[in-house]
Structure formats: structure tokens, C-alpha cells
Write an enzyme that holds these catalytic residues in place. Structure first.
Site, PDB file in Angstrom:
ATOM      1  N   HIS A  48      23.504  36.293  28.038  1.00 23.79           N
ATOM      2  CA  HIS A  48      22.142  35.783  28.798  1.00 23.79           C
ATOM      3  C   HIS A  48      21.497  37.188  29.531  1.00 23.79           C
ATOM      4  CE1 HIS A  48      22.315  31.508  28.288  1.00 23.79           C
ATOM      5  NE2 HIS A  48      23.629  31.764  27.970  1.00 23.79           N
TER       6      HIS A  48
ATOM      7  N   ASP B 236      16.062  42.704  33.846  1.00 25.58           N
ATOM      8  CA  ASP B 236      16.336  41.025  33.593  1.00 25.58           C
ATOM      9  C   ASP B 236      16.506  40.636  32.249  1.00 25.58           C
ATOM     10  OD1 ASP B 236      17.068  38.844  35.115  1.00 25.58           O
ATOM     11  OD2 ASP B 236      15.249  38.670  36.169  1.00 25.58           O
TER      12      ASP B 236
END
Length: 472
Positions: free
Chosen positions: A156, A364
């Protein structure tokens, strides 16, 4: 239809409401309910001499398996290696990386423990989907125990470039662990290139078209699966927010002023000091916006036991105090800084009200706040998404104002641009972004990964054969 087994560090309780659980938990629960399945993870509890067997219970078509960990094992695995080593590494913060062999051994020990506890619950034709950096070695441990079924992994967070990844003393062992999965999913094509570059240059693995890899007699596939949100549900939440008590309170407090909003977990990867400084630059260089715009930063606390996070909190409090002290008026506070989480319905009301969504992480994996902000907008009068070029969402949110979070003055200028942007340009940018939000939802993401993992053991091209043919 084969049964789905999901492994994650956190397991969403069946009693946890969708508004609190979040889109990923809802999508996984939905997929498990359709197929019938098992959700396996940490119970959130520690106990000296913890039992080796998980607690098992059932809700509907889903079986839950929760494993309690020894306190020292849990510390070494979670706070030590996973979040003290892998998290800063993958977010390019090498100065914060701490590698200890004891933590690395604890990380592997917990993965072995999970594999041994999970194996008796498995059926030969199960499809196992492992989530995130806490469990990279899990497939290798299951293979050691004799499991030969399909196992997929989704990462992720970002995958670092080779030069960064080589800083990790255990880099080679982790990639060998990945080779025991049938399918490795990453957030972006850039992440895929980073991993494949490492495999070809450092591991001497063979690559074939389509991300197929042969490494140490294991063949697997690496591909990008950019995660989405539950777009329909979030649009509905935003519509329901119109006229809600939360929106009335918010608008009354703003008294006609524009709102810029950021929603980030309190983490050094989110670039929060840079964001605060950029807002200060806006007020300094464009005084016409003073008393006319408010920035709200929602930053729920996390990992408060870690010194770096406590230091970040103090820095942000000082920055917020400095900006408010310099620019505030008796009827206007420029920066509202909140350290608590809000329900999804409340966030939808805040997003819909905000003229600017400020999503500026230093690094991110995806950042779903960017997509939630877009989904919440009023199509007739949408706000502007300001997005870091280092967020995975930048590949899809091409209508955003793209900024470099290390360029504080540039971000200040982008805030000004967003505040004065004409309505038609705002609408066009929003339509571009919203098309991607609606096309790639969390449900599509989930279905695609499971479908490709389900067929992963069908004949893959042999990278060695492909290489030999290319040189004939």
C-alpha cells in the site's frame, strides 16, 4: 468459486460501521462475503506467553481469525522493523531509518508465527491476499510449510528506487521473500519500475513482458493496481451533508471566508510543516487574502510513542501559533489545527465546503484524501485540488494543481492561483479528476486484483525462454 483469505495487520470488526471502517475495509469485507472467506490478522492484544492458536469466530459468510502476540515480538515486528525501518525507507526518509538485527529477527519470527497459525485454517484451493509491508515474508513462510496455492501481495505504500532500497541491510532477503508470491501489486507504474529495476540489476532476475519475473526458480508477476475509493458512497455522503448541522456550523464559523482543507495522519511523510509554511507564504505575499481565507488542517495523532512523531507535533503547534500570532484578527483565525479524527460524513461536509483541497505529502503510496475531496465537490461550483507530485494519486488526478512540496514558495503561489481560479477552469479540472475517481473505484480495484490472482497460476510466459528467443 475458490475461497478468499485476507491477511492484514488490522482486521475490521464485523460490528464496525462503514463510516468508521473506511473504504478498504468495506471493500475487503464485501469481497469476502461474496466468496465466503477468512480474514486473518493481529487481534490488537499482546500477552506474555500468548497462545499459538488464533481466536476464531464467524459473522455471516466471513470467518475471522485473530492472533495475539507476545509483547516483545509485537514491538520488534510493528514498531521496530515495520514502522522503524520499512516505513521511513519506503517514504525516502533515510535519516529516520533505524535498522536493528533484533527487530529484523522479530519481524521474521512474527511472520513465521502467522504462517504456522494460518496453515491449519487453509484449504488447498484458497486464494490468499496479503496486505502491506508488515507481512512481506508471509508467503515464503507458508511455502516452507508446504502450501502451494495462490498467494498475492499488495504493497500500500511507495516502493523505493533502487539506490534508496539498497540502504536497507536486509534488501536482498525481502525481495527473495516477494518471489514466493504469485502476484505482487504496487500502487503505481513508477513503483513497478523501481522494483523491477532492482530485480534485474541487483537480484539478477529475468524479466519478461507484462511484469513477469523469474527469480531463483520462482516465476511471479509484478503489476500496478492503483487503489480507489467508494466513489458512489462518498458522493452520496457529500450530497447528504448539504443542509446538515455540521455544514451549517462550519459555514457559520467561516462567515463567508474561503476554506482550504488538509486531512492527513500526523506523520512525517505528509509534509505538514511545509504545508503550514506555504500558507504563511500566501498570507505574506498576497495580503489581499488576509481575513478572506482560512486553512483547516485535520491531523489525527498516530504513533505517539515514537520520538519523531512527538517532535513533529511540537513543530506543528509552534508553526500554527506563529502564523496565527502574526496574521490573526479579532474576528479571524487563519489556521485551524485539529488533532482528532472525524466521521466520513463530517469530512464530506468539510470537503464540499472547501475551495481548496491541499494534499501535499513528501511521499505517498496513493493518498485517497485527494480522491475523496474530488468526489465530495459540487459539480456546479467545485473546489480546486492542490496535489503533490510525489503522491501516487498524481498519475490519475491530472486536473489538479501539481506542486512540489519542497518548494514552499511555489505552494504559496499555487494557493493563490487556486483562490483566484475562474469557475470554468475549476469545472474543467474537476471533471477530468472525477472521471478517474468514478472509473477506478475501490470495488474495481478489489475485483481486478482478485481476478488476476485467481488466474495467476495459469501458464505465464517463461522469462528464460523469452530471453533466449530474443537473442536467437
Amino acid at each position: 468459486m475458490a475461497r478468499l483469505v485476507v491477511v492484514s495487520n488490522r482486521v475490521a470488526s464485523p460490528k464496525e460501521r462503514a463510516a468508521k471502517a473506511g473504504g478498504l475495509a468495506v471493500a475487503l469485507r464485501e469481497a469476502l462475503s461474496k466468496r465466503g472467506g477468512l480474514w486473518f490478522g493481529w487481534s490488537g492484544e499482546t500477552e506474555v506467553g500468548a497462545p499459538p492458536e488464533p481466536k476464531i469466530f464467524r459473522s455471516g459468510r466471513i470467518t475471522y481469525g485473530l492472533l495475539t502476540l507476545d509483547p516483545e515480538d509485537q514491538r520488534a515486528h510493528y514498531a521496530g522493523y515495520a514502522n522503524g525501518t520499512l516505513w521511513p525507507l519506503c517514504h525516502y526518509r533515510l535519516g529516520l531509518l533505524a535498522f536493528r538485527r533484533a527487530d529484523w529477527e522479530g519481524y521474521r519470527r512474527v511472520n513465521e508465527h502467522f504462517a504456522r497459525a494460518l496453515l491449519p485454517l487453509l484449504k488447498p484451493d484458497d486464494i490468499i491476499w496479503v496486505h502491506d509491508y508488515h507481512f512481506i515474508p508471509l508467503a515464503a513462510e507458508l511455502r516452507k510449510l508446504g502450501f502451494e496455492g495462490r498467494v498475492g501481495y499488495f504493497h500500500h505504500i511507495p516502493w523505493p528506487a533502487t539506490a534508496v532500497f539498497l540502504s536497507l541491510p536486509s534488501h536482498a532477503a525481502l525481495v527473495r521473500d516477494l518471489s514466493h508470491y504469485d502476484l505482487v501489486g504496487l500502487q503505481t507504474e513508477n513503483d513497478v519500475r523501481a522494483l523491477l529495476t532492482y530485480i534485474s540489476s541487483e537480484s539478477r532476475g529475468w524479466l519478461a513482458p507484462g511484469g513477469v519475473v523469474n527469480l531463483r526458480e520462482r516465476t511471479f508477476r509484478v503489476a500496478a493496481y492503483p487503489i480507489g475509493i467508494d466513489a458512489e458512497a462518498f458522493v452520496q455522503d457529500a450530497k447528504d451533508a448539504v443542509g446538515s448541522d455540521e455544514m451549517k456550523r462550519l459555514r457559520a464559523s467561516l462567515a463567508g471566508k474561503a476554506l482550504a482543507v488538509g486531512v492527513d495522519r500526523l506523520d512525517y511523510s505528509k509534509g505538514l510543516p511545509n504545508k503550514f509554511a506555504a500558507f504563511g507564504e500566501l498570507l505574506k505575499n498576497w495580503p489581499e487574502h488576509r481575513s478572506k481565507v482560512t486553512m483547516m488542517q485535520i491531523a489525527p495523532l498516530s504513533r505517539g510513542e515514537v520520538a519523531e512523531y512527538r517532535a513533529l507535533r511540537r513543530e506543528l503547534e509552534e508553526l500554527a501559533g506563529s502564523i496565527n500570532g502574526e496574521y490573526a484578527e479579532f474576528d479571524w483565525v487563519p489556521l485551524r489545527y485539529l488533532n482528532r479524527p472525524f466521521q466520513r460524513a463530517t469530512l464530506a461536509a468539510i470537503y464540499r465546503t472547501a475551495r481548496i483541497g491541499v494534499v501535499t505529502p513528501l511521499r505517498d503510496g496513493m493518498n485517497l484524501v485527494a480522491k475523496e475531496y474530488v468526489a465530495a465537490q459540487n459539480p456546479r461550483d467545485p473546489g480546486v485540488l492542490m496535489l503533490s507530485r510525489f503522491a501516487g494519486a498524481v498519475d490519475e488526478m491530472t486536473g489538479a494543481l501539481i506542486v512540489n512540496p519542497y518548494d514552499v514558495e511555489g505552494m504559496g503561489e499555487a494557493l493563490h492561483t487556486a483562490l483566484v481560479m475562474p469557475l470554468e477552469e475549476r469545472r474543467e479540472r474537476w471533471r477530468t479528476n472525477m472521471k478517474n475517481v468514478e472509473t477506478n473505484t475501490i470495488h474495481h480495484w478489489c475485483e481486478r486484483f482478485i481476478a488476476e490472482l485467481s488466474s495467476s497460476q495459469e501458464a505465464l510466459p517463461d522469462p528464460l525462454t523469452a530471453e533466449h528467443q530474443a537473442h536467437r
